[in-house]
Design an enzyme around this catalytic site. Structure first.
Site, PDB file in Angstrom:
ATOM      1  N   LYS A  21       0.831  -1.215   0.000  1.00  0.00           N
ATOM      2  CA  LYS A  21       0.000   0.000   0.000  1.00  0.00           C
ATOM      3  C   LYS A  21       0.859   1.256   0.000  1.00  0.00           C
ATOM      4  O   LYS A  21       0.618   2.180  -0.753  1.00  0.00           O
ATOM      5  CB  LYS A  21      -0.894   0.073   1.246  1.00  0.00           C
ATOM      6  CG  LYS A  21      -1.892  -1.021   1.403  1.00  0.00           C
ATOM      7  CD  LYS A  21      -2.780  -0.764   2.622  1.00  0.00           C
ATOM      8  CE  LYS A  21      -2.043  -0.709   3.943  1.00  0.00           C
ATOM      9  NZ  LYS A  21      -1.508  -2.006   4.405  1.00  0.00           N
ATOM     10  N   ARG A  96      -9.031   1.665   8.923  1.00  0.00           N
ATOM     11  CA  ARG A  96      -8.567   0.333   9.295  1.00  0.00           C
ATOM     12  C   ARG A  96      -9.620  -0.410  10.091  1.00  0.00           C
ATOM     13  O   ARG A  96      -9.433  -1.574  10.400  1.00  0.00           O
ATOM     14  CB  ARG A  96      -7.319   0.489  10.174  1.00  0.00           C
ATOM     15  CG  ARG A  96      -6.079  -0.194   9.592  1.00  0.00           C
ATOM     16  CD  ARG A  96      -4.953   0.054  10.571  1.00  0.00           C
ATOM     17  NE  ARG A  96      -3.786  -0.697  10.258  1.00  0.00           N
ATOM     18  CZ  ARG A  96      -2.777  -0.221   9.531  1.00  0.00           C
ATOM     19  NH1 ARG A  96      -2.842   0.980   8.990  1.00  0.00           N
ATOM     20  NH2 ARG A  96      -1.713  -0.964   9.316  1.00  0.00           N
ATOM     21  N   ARG A 133      11.483  -7.185   4.349  1.00  0.00           N
ATOM     22  CA  ARG A 133      11.389  -5.736   4.220  1.00  0.00           C
ATOM     23  C   ARG A 133      12.382  -5.040   5.142  1.00  0.00           C
ATOM     24  O   ARG A 133      12.537  -5.384   6.306  1.00  0.00           O
ATOM     25  CB  ARG A 133       9.971  -5.276   4.558  1.00  0.00           C
ATOM     26  CG  ARG A 133       9.820  -3.764   4.531  1.00  0.00           C
ATOM     27  CD  ARG A 133       8.397  -3.329   4.393  1.00  0.00           C
ATOM     28  NE  ARG A 133       7.649  -3.457   5.637  1.00  0.00           N
ATOM     29  CZ  ARG A 133       6.379  -3.079   5.748  1.00  0.00           C
ATOM     30  NH1 ARG A 133       5.723  -2.590   4.715  1.00  0.00           N
ATOM     31  NH2 ARG A 133       5.755  -3.219   6.897  1.00  0.00           N
ATOM     32  N   ARG A 167      12.014  -2.664  10.347  1.00  0.00           N
ATOM     33  CA  ARG A 167      11.042  -1.820  11.039  1.00  0.00           C
ATOM     34  C   ARG A 167      10.664  -2.536  12.320  1.00  0.00           C
ATOM     35  O   ARG A 167      10.463  -3.742  12.312  1.00  0.00           O
ATOM     36  CB  ARG A 167       9.815  -1.641  10.128  1.00  0.00           C
ATOM     37  CG  ARG A 167       9.142  -0.303  10.295  1.00  0.00           C
ATOM     38  CD  ARG A 167       8.067  -0.117   9.262  1.00  0.00           C
ATOM     39  NE  ARG A 167       6.798  -0.645   9.727  1.00  0.00           N
ATOM     40  CZ  ARG A 167       5.665  -0.559   9.040  1.00  0.00           C
ATOM     41  NH1 ARG A 167       5.660   0.022   7.860  1.00  0.00           N
ATOM     42  NH2 ARG A 167       4.550  -1.047   9.507  1.00  0.00           N
ATOM     43  N   ARG A 178      -0.053  -8.467  13.661  1.00  0.00           N
ATOM     44  CA  ARG A 178      -0.637  -7.492  12.725  1.00  0.00           C
ATOM     45  C   ARG A 178      -1.553  -8.176  11.719  1.00  0.00           C
ATOM     46  O   ARG A 178      -2.594  -7.648  11.364  1.00  0.00           O
ATOM     47  CB  ARG A 178       0.475  -6.716  12.005  1.00  0.00           C
ATOM     48  CG  ARG A 178       1.071  -5.614  12.893  1.00  0.00           C
ATOM     49  CD  ARG A 178       2.427  -5.147  12.411  1.00  0.00           C
ATOM     50  NE  ARG A 178       2.399  -4.584  11.100  1.00  0.00           N
ATOM     51  CZ  ARG A 178       3.434  -4.631  10.246  1.00  0.00           C
ATOM     52  NH1 ARG A 178       4.546  -5.228  10.606  1.00  0.00           N
ATOM     53  NH2 ARG A 178       3.358  -4.074   9.083  1.00  0.00           N
TER      54      ARG A 178
HETATM   55  P1  ADP Z   1       1.261  -1.799   7.698  1.00  0.00           P
HETATM   56  O1  ADP Z   1       0.220  -1.456   6.693  1.00  0.00           O
HETATM   57  O2  ADP Z   1       2.543  -2.260   7.094  1.00  0.00           O
HETATM   58  O3  ADP Z   1       0.756  -2.735   8.770  1.00  0.00           O
HETATM   59  P2  ADP Z   1       1.322   0.975   8.699  1.00  0.00           P
HETATM   60  O4  ADP Z   1       2.568   1.691   8.432  1.00  0.00           O
HETATM   61  O5  ADP Z   1       0.110   1.358   7.900  1.00  0.00           O
HETATM   62  O6  ADP Z   1       1.677  -0.560   8.546  1.00  0.00           O
HETATM   63  O7  ADP Z   1       0.926   1.109  10.246  1.00  0.00           O
HETATM   64  C1  ADP Z   1       1.816   0.785  11.288  1.00  0.00           C
HETATM   65  C2  ADP Z   1       1.070   0.731  12.620  1.00  0.00           C
HETATM   66  O8  ADP Z   1       0.503   2.029  12.918  1.00  0.00           O
HETATM   67  C3  ADP Z   1      -0.121  -0.214  12.676  1.00  0.00           C
HETATM   68  O9  ADP Z   1       0.258  -1.554  12.958  1.00  0.00           O
HETATM   69  C4  ADP Z   1      -0.977   0.416  13.777  1.00  0.00           C
HETATM   70  O10 ADP Z   1      -0.450   0.107  15.059  1.00  0.00           O
HETATM   71  C5  ADP Z   1      -0.773   1.901  13.551  1.00  0.00           C
HETATM   72  N1  ADP Z   1      -1.810   2.484  12.656  1.00  0.00           N
HETATM   73  C6  ADP Z   1      -1.612   3.025  11.417  1.00  0.00           C
HETATM   74  N2  ADP Z   1      -2.761   3.453  10.889  1.00  0.00           N
HETATM   75  C7  ADP Z   1      -3.732   3.189  11.810  1.00  0.00           C
HETATM   76  C8  ADP Z   1      -5.146   3.373  11.854  1.00  0.00           C
HETATM   77  N3  ADP Z   1      -5.813   3.928  10.834  1.00  0.00           N
HETATM   78  N4  ADP Z   1      -5.811   2.963  12.960  1.00  0.00           N
HETATM   79  C9  ADP Z   1      -5.177   2.404  13.989  1.00  0.00           C
HETATM   80  N5  ADP Z   1      -3.846   2.188  14.027  1.00  0.00           N
HETATM   81  C10 ADP Z   1      -3.128   2.574  12.953  1.00  0.00           C
END
Ligand code: ADP
Length: 238
Positions: A21, A96, A133, A167, A178
């Site tokens: 994404k 999310r 990654r 990361r 996750r």
């Molecule tokens: P990925 O899509 O690789 O899991 P992101 O970079 O989008 O990772 O998000 C990293 C972390 O940030 C998530 O695992 C969550 O803890 C938090 N996070 C990001 N966006 C949201 C959201 N919209 N609602 C709740 N937590 C979020």
């Protein structure tokens, strides 16, 4: 200028962790010269600068959980209300949960079609991708270590020369959590959006260039459908 080139693109990119994404959102936003909003990046920046938000979010992120809905909704609402969002945007990482999606619909009411594209990737491919990654500790650019390469041999970012690191939430146990949280809280969003004429699913299990082409084709297709409708069809097509 045709209707579809004048109407701002308001795009949500959905997909599991590791679907690509972030990569696709950056590329799409650059190519269309529109704003990219990544809630993961906003939170990681906040953690790094030690702000109040960062302090509140860090433990949740490190455990692979989701940050509080109302906090996330407030962050995105504030960002979308700024002038630069009026020209269109790509949202990466938000919504999310169904609560976040409902709030986004309220924020976007009367503001044109919301295009939602789900990048689908099988679970086993995701685990493998996330294990490989690495991110640049300096510029945040994501890279993948080549298969068979010994972990740690590729230590520099090809964009800025910064050091590549795992990361913190890509550690294996956190990745599993996750993916579990994704299946429980985020996959229901596919049902939430799937009956809309502005929703598409694309195959994310192919090269980044092929995924980018599929994303563009999906967005163009939705825009053609929306602009073919009569005035007011955008609201109906939401
Ligand atoms: P990925 O899509 O690789 O899991 P992101 O970079 O989008 O990772 O998000 C990293 C972390 O940030 C998530 O695992 C969550 O803890 C938090 N996070 C990001 N966006 C949201 C959201 N919209 N609602 C709740 N937590 C979020």
């Amino acid at each position: 200028m045709s209707e579809s080139t004048r109407t701002p693109i308001n795009l949500v990119v959905l997909g599991p962790p590791g679907a690509g994404k972030g990569t696709q959102a950056v590329e799409f936003a650059q190519r269309h010269e529109i704003l990219k909003i990544s809630t993961g990046d906003i939170l990681r920046d906040a953690v790094q600068s030690g702000t109040d938000l960062g302090q509140r979010a860090k433990a949740t992120m490190d455990a692979g959980g989701l940050v509080d809905d109302q906090l996330m909704i407030a962050i995105v609402k504030a960002r979308l209300s700024r002038a630069d969002a009026a020209g269109g945007f790509v949202l990466d990482g938000f919504p999310r949960t169904v609560t976040q999606a409902t709030a986004l619909d309220e924020i976007m009411a009367g503001q044109g079609a919301l295009i939602v594209v789900d990048i689908a990737v099988p679970d086993d491919a995701l685990v493998e991708r996330l294990a490989k990654r690495r991110v640049c500790g300096q510029c945040g650019n994501a890279s993948s270590i080549a298969s068979g390469e010994v972990v740690g041999t590729m230590t520099r970012c090809e964009k800025c020369g910064g050091e590549l690191v795992l990361r913190s939430d890509d550690a294996e146990a956190v990745v599993r959590e996750r993916l579990r949280v994704y299946a429980e809280a985020t996959r229901p969003l596919v049902d939430y959006y799937s009956s809309r004429p502005t929703f598409r699913v694309i195959d994310g299990h192919q090269s980044p260039i092929a995924v980018a082409a599929a994303l563009t084709a999906a967005v163009d297709d939705v825009r053609a459908v929306v602009s073919a409708g009569s005035p007011g069809s955008e609201g109906a097509a939401r």
